[in-house]
Write an enzyme that holds these catalytic residues in place. Structure first.
Site, short mmCIF file in Angstrom:
data_model
loop_
_atom_site.label_atom_id
_atom_site.label_comp_id
_atom_site.label_asym_id
_atom_site.label_seq_id
_atom_site.Cartn_x
_atom_site.Cartn_y
_atom_site.Cartn_z
N HIS A 37 43.08 41.09 44.39
CA HIS A 37 42.83 42.37 43.71
C HIS A 37 43.17 43.55 44.62
O HIS A 37 43.76 44.54 44.18
CB HIS A 37 41.34 42.49 43.33
CG HIS A 37 40.85 41.47 42.36
ND1 HIS A 37 39.92 40.51 42.72
CD2 HIS A 37 41.12 41.25 41.06
CE1 HIS A 37 39.64 39.76 41.67
NE2 HIS A 37 40.35 40.18 40.65
N GLY A 147 48.57 40.80 38.16
CA GLY A 147 49.01 39.79 39.11
C GLY A 147 49.79 38.67 38.43
O GLY A 147 49.48 38.27 37.30
N LYS A 149 49.51 35.80 39.36
CA LYS A 149 48.57 34.68 39.38
C LYS A 149 48.28 34.24 37.94
O LYS A 149 48.20 33.05 37.63
CB LYS A 149 47.29 35.13 40.10
CG LYS A 149 46.05 34.33 39.82
CD LYS A 149 46.06 33.05 40.60
CE LYS A 149 44.76 32.29 40.55
NZ LYS A 149 44.03 32.32 39.33
N SER A 185 41.20 33.55 43.96
CA SER A 185 40.64 33.73 42.62
C SER A 185 39.14 33.92 42.75
O SER A 185 38.51 33.32 43.63
CB SER A 185 40.91 32.48 41.78
OG SER A 185 40.07 32.44 40.65
N ARG A 187 37.07 32.71 40.93
CA ARG A 187 36.43 31.42 40.60
C ARG A 187 36.43 30.45 41.78
O ARG A 187 35.74 29.44 41.74
CB ARG A 187 37.12 30.78 39.39
CG ARG A 187 36.79 31.51 38.09
CD ARG A 187 37.25 30.76 36.86
NE ARG A 187 36.68 31.34 35.65
CZ ARG A 187 37.31 32.18 34.83
NH1 ARG A 187 38.54 32.55 35.09
NH2 ARG A 187 36.70 32.65 33.76
P1 AMP Z 1 40.67 39.08 37.21
O1 AMP Z 1 39.62 39.91 37.87
O2 AMP Z 1 40.65 37.64 37.59
O3 AMP Z 1 40.75 39.33 35.72
O4 AMP Z 1 42.06 39.61 37.80
C1 AMP Z 1 42.42 40.97 37.71
C2 AMP Z 1 43.88 41.12 38.10
O5 AMP Z 1 44.07 40.67 39.42
C3 AMP Z 1 44.80 40.29 37.20
O6 AMP Z 1 45.97 41.03 36.92
C4 AMP Z 1 45.10 39.09 38.07
O7 AMP Z 1 46.32 38.47 37.77
C5 AMP Z 1 45.12 39.73 39.44
N1 AMP Z 1 44.88 38.71 40.47
C6 AMP Z 1 43.84 37.85 40.56
N2 AMP Z 1 44.01 37.01 41.60
C7 AMP Z 1 45.18 37.34 42.19
C8 AMP Z 1 45.93 36.85 43.31
N3 AMP Z 1 45.49 35.83 44.04
N4 AMP Z 1 47.10 37.44 43.60
C9 AMP Z 1 47.58 38.47 42.85
N5 AMP Z 1 46.93 38.98 41.78
C10 AMP Z 1 45.75 38.44 41.46
#
Ligand code: AMP
Length: 285
Positions: A37, A147, A149, A185, A187
């Site tokens: 993030h 991301g 990801k 992640s 998670r």
């Molecule tokens: P989330 O909080 O999991 O919904 O992720 C929020 C944003 O951060 C999303 O656009 C994800 O794809 C991005 N993101 C999460 N983990 C990573 C990572 N390891 N590398 C790059 N972007 C990430």
């Protein structure tokens, strides 16, 4: 840095920058912020006049029996990190603020949402699209950062923005990985030490697929079988191993153009996803 809990407060805060034609960048997140993030947020701060981070655990994208209630929430640390990195505004609404009045509108991106993760998490991408569309309407950013990801999510959001003529540029950012290759992640916090060690095998399996391509292999089935074999040595369940075209997300038979190798699996009870680019022209990317 301002923390806005309401849509009205956020709009009030952004009216002045908008009036002065500021480049507004949005980074949508569900919080529990980590280096993946931070990379997005730092890029938004670098490239924009006003960087907005949204932190919202969106119930619409969790299915029954999924981890909505247990999803990690680290608000104090998240806000401190955003402040330290120069974010201008954090938008952290409550569920009631976002979904007051029991809305019945749902955004479905047909075709792209049914395969890969969509096949295992019915309705998940409708929940993602609905909240992302709403956030884009609330913030009205010039650019929004996502991301790679969540590769399927990025592809779907790009398509939604194009189809609905939403005036925003979507920027995809590379996956940030831990020292052993494991994709960061929120998670990952669920994993025990043994599970975390085994989970590093996911990236190793993807990288072994990339090595096959570098060695000349062009048959998708052969690569999928090889990667599946590698995954079987470290994870508990495999949901899918797929090689897809990066725009339409449909499976390919041979690697005559750049494609994406995507996997989802479980280590213990934790569901993990990862992906890697395969480019036969370039050997490996
Ligand atoms: P989330 O909080 O999991 O919904 O992720 C929020 C944003 O951060 C999303 O656009 C994800 O794809 C991005 N993101 C999460 N983990 C990573 C990572 N390891 N590398 C790059 N972007 C990430």
């Amino acid at each position: 840095m301002l923390v806005a809990d309401t849509i009205e407060g956020l709009r009030r805060e952004l009216s002045d920058p908008r009036h002065h034609d500021a480049r507004i960048g949005l980074v949508p997140t569900m919080g529990a912020l980590h280096d993946g993030h931070w990379a997005l947020i730092e890029r938004a701060v670098r490239e924009c006049d006003t960087a907005v981070v949204s932190i919202f655990v969106n119930p619409l994208q969790f299915g029954p029996g999924e981890d909505l209630d247990n999803y990690p929430r680290t608000r104090t640390e998240d806000l401190a990190g955003c402040r330290q990195r120069g974010a201008s505004v954090v938008f952290a609404p409550t569920v009631d603020e976002m979904y007051d009045g029991d809305p019945v509108t749902n955004i479905h991106v047909r075709g792209l949402s049914e395969g890969l993760c969509g096949a295992h998490r019915p309705g998940h991408f409708d929940g993602v699209c609905t909240v992302v569309c709403k956030l884009l309407n609330i913030v009205q950013p010039t650019v929004a950062y996502f991301g790679e990801k969540d590769f399927q999510q990025l592809t779907i959001v790009r398509r939604m923005v194009a189809d609905l003529s939403i005036p925003v540029e979507i920027i995809g950012c590379p996956i940030v990985r831990d020292h052993d290759g494991m994709a960061l992640s929120s998670r990952n916090a669920y994993l025990s030490a043994d599970e975390r060690r085994r989970a590093a095998g996911i990236f190793a399996a993807l990288a072994s697929g990339q090595e096959l391509v570098a060695g000349g292999e062009r048959n998708a089935d052969v690569i999928i079988r090889h990667v599946t074999g590698r995954l079987n040595t470290c994870v508990d369940t495999i949901e899918y191993v797929a090689i897809v075209d990066p725009d339409g997300l449909s499976p390919v038979e041979s690697l005559d153009k750049p494609v994406r190798l995507c996997v989802a699996c479980r280590v213990g009870t934790t569901r993990l996803i990862d992906n890697i680019a395969l480019d036969a022209g370039a050997g490996a990317v």
